[in-house]
Write a protein that holds these residues in place. Structure first.
Motif, PDB file in Angstrom:
ATOM      1  N   PRO A   1       6.012  -0.695 -12.577  1.00  0.00           N
ATOM      2  CA  PRO A   1       4.926  -0.981 -11.639  1.00  0.00           C
ATOM      3  C   PRO A   1       5.158  -2.263 -10.827  1.00  0.00           C
ATOM      4  O   PRO A   1       5.741  -3.228 -11.314  1.00  0.00           O
ATOM      5  CB  PRO A   1       3.715  -1.140 -12.556  1.00  0.00           C
ATOM      6  CG  PRO A   1       4.296  -1.637 -13.849  1.00  0.00           C
ATOM      7  CD  PRO A   1       5.644  -0.982 -13.975  1.00  0.00           C
TER       8      PRO A   1
ATOM      9  N   SER B   1       3.036  -4.807  -7.771  1.00  0.00           N
ATOM     10  CA  SER B   1       1.849  -5.083  -6.976  1.00  0.00           C
ATOM     11  C   SER B   1       2.018  -6.437  -6.289  1.00  0.00           C
ATOM     12  O   SER B   1       3.047  -7.103  -6.457  1.00  0.00           O
ATOM     13  CB  SER B   1       0.589  -5.079  -7.857  1.00  0.00           C
ATOM     14  OG  SER B   1      -0.571  -5.144  -7.051  1.00  0.00           O
TER      15      SER B   1
ATOM     16  N   GLN C   1       1.217   2.933  -5.421  1.00  0.00           N
ATOM     17  CA  GLN C   1       1.531   2.906  -6.847  1.00  0.00           C
ATOM     18  C   GLN C   1       0.783   4.001  -7.596  1.00  0.00           C
ATOM     19  O   GLN C   1       1.319   4.618  -8.522  1.00  0.00           O
ATOM     20  CB  GLN C   1       1.182   1.538  -7.429  1.00  0.00           C
ATOM     21  CG  GLN C   1       2.139   0.427  -7.019  1.00  0.00           C
ATOM     22  CD  GLN C   1       3.505   0.574  -7.664  1.00  0.00           C
ATOM     23  OE1 GLN C   1       3.653   0.498  -8.875  1.00  0.00           O
ATOM     24  NE2 GLN C   1       4.530   0.801  -6.847  1.00  0.00           N
TER      25      GLN C   1
ATOM     26  N   THR D   1       2.599   7.121  -7.001  1.00  0.00           N
ATOM     27  CA  THR D   1       3.835   7.105  -7.780  1.00  0.00           C
ATOM     28  C   THR D   1       3.572   7.503  -9.229  1.00  0.00           C
ATOM     29  O   THR D   1       4.229   8.386  -9.784  1.00  0.00           O
ATOM     30  CB  THR D   1       4.470   5.699  -7.743  1.00  0.00           C
ATOM     31  OG1 THR D   1       4.793   5.358  -6.390  1.00  0.00           O
ATOM     32  CG2 THR D   1       5.731   5.655  -8.590  1.00  0.00           C
TER      33      THR D   1
ATOM     34  N   THR E   1      -5.599   2.816 -10.241  1.00  0.00           N
ATOM     35  CA  THR E   1      -4.490   1.860 -10.243  1.00  0.00           C
ATOM     36  C   THR E   1      -4.986   0.431 -10.400  1.00  0.00           C
ATOM     37  O   THR E   1      -4.412  -0.355 -11.153  1.00  0.00           O
ATOM     38  CB  THR E   1      -3.675   1.983  -8.937  1.00  0.00           C
ATOM     39  OG1 THR E   1      -3.508   3.351  -8.601  1.00  0.00           O
ATOM     40  CG2 THR E   1      -2.305   1.335  -9.099  1.00  0.00           C
TER      41      THR E   1
END
Length: 366
Positions: free
Chosen positions: A159, A161, A181, A184, A321
């Motif tokens: 991950p 961010s 994300q 994904t 998310t």
């Protein structure tokens, strides 16, 4: 009218399926520390990153992992600032092996060239890539070690961010990235992985070499992550996994202004025409058409309920998310982002397929 409605319904169904895939993919929880540790070579290309390197290097030094079980390889891509000097100074007091290399260009992609040189130099079987403007979590390598051993992985996406900061531009980027994300993670949960991020990626060096690395896609400036994943999926899909945990979340910098953001997203989107995954093509088309449909609400006010449905499912994916990454505070900006995002998305989709884009002070063709 019927066509527009059909597109919006299909878009909503797609996002609902991604939300289901997100929920379906189990969250990785770190168990007791392993006594049989995986060794990693961390590969980091950089170009003029002096303002960001201190954060990266500090996070590397704070990794909660035996120092003898990983090495750091940084590849300088013709930096003209103090980047190399900062790294050399850090090396003097570092307890881990650090190698600095000069990039050697042989393709149209400077980053793929740098990664290739780093991988060829790496002494360990497992390669992890990240970027020079990132901050790595303390338990990063522990989570990868556990995932590799538990699932016999050969390719793992992790991950990514943004650092949280104030201002609409930063919040816009954060929410946009949370949606990427979310898509994904959802695609991995549906066993249709189509996207990953090179800022947090691990793979087997042996398999990388067997698959000829970045060959066949090194004419494209970007896509070092996605196209490599597609190669792994084609040959050994059961060995490709996602590391779903906030404890392995890599943080990176937002773009400082709209011009830089547009150039970045044009670079990302330019590779879409080279996708080989039918799922990636389907999602790209539905996202473009779904957002473009919003411009027609003026002429077809009857589609307002479907527009609200689209906004609702978008929010659901982003909320999932944001909850995983502990970033729900940014959701307060969602209404404003929901209004501006379609304009941004349609513009990027069109602009990326025509003309050039700028990256790290260089101009590239599509």
């Amino acid at each position: 009218m019927i066509l527009i409605s059909a597109i919006l319904i299909l878009y909503a169904l797609l996002i609902v399926f991604l939300c289901f895939g997100f929920k379906r993919l189990k969250t990785d929880k770190l168990k007791s520390a392993s006594t049989h540790l995986t060794s990693f070579s961390i590969i980091i290309p950089f170009r003029n990153e002096a303002e960001n390197l201190n954060t990266l290097l500090e996070s590397l030094s704070n990794l909660n992992y035996p120092k003898s079980y990983f090495e750091i390889i940084l590849i300088d891509d013709a930096s003209t600032d103090a980047s190399v000097a900062l790294i050399e100074a850090f090396k003097q007091q570092a307890e881990v092996s650090i190698i600095v290399l000069e990039n050697e260009r042989f393709s149209a992609s400077p980053k793929k060239d740098a990664l290739t040189k780093g991988i060829n130099t790496a002494q360990f079987e497992w390669i992890i890539t990240t970027d020079a403007d990132c901050k790595l979590p303390d338990l990063w390598l522990q989570h990868y070690d556990q995932k590799i051993r538990a699932e016999d992985s050969k390719f793992i996406a992790g991950p990514v961010s943004f650092f949280t900061s104030a201002g609409f531009l930063d919040r816009f980027q954060q929410l946009d990235f949370l949606s990427l994300q979310g898509a994904t993670i959802g695609s991995f949960g549906l066993l249709q992985a189509f996207m990953c991020n090179g800022a947090n990626l691990a793979f087997s060096k042996t398999e990388f070499l067997i698959l000829n690395g970045y060959a066949q896609t090194d004419h494209l400036a970007s896509g070092d992550d996605v196209f490599l994943m597609q190669k792994f999926i084609k040959e050994i899909p059961e060995k490709v996994h996602y590391l779903k945990t906030s404890e392995a979340l890599v943080l990176t910098q937002t773009q400082p202004n709209w011009k830089s953001l547009i150039e970045q997203r044009k670079r990302w989107a330019a590779k879409a025409s080279a996708y080989t995954s039918w799922f990636a093509v389907l999602i790209s088309l539905l996202v473009l058409l779904g957002n473009a449909s919003l411009f027609l609400v003026i002429f077809y006010p009857e589609i307002w309920p479907l527009i609200l449905l689209k906004i609702a499912v978008d929010f659901l994916l982003i909320w999932q998310t944001a909850s995983l990454f502990n970033q729900k505070k940014s959701l307060i900006y969602f209404p404003l982002v929901a209004v501006t995002y379609p304009i941004f998305t349609v513009y990027i989709a069109l602009a990326s397929q025509f003309g050039k884009f700028e990256w790290k002070g260089r101009v590239f063709n599509k």
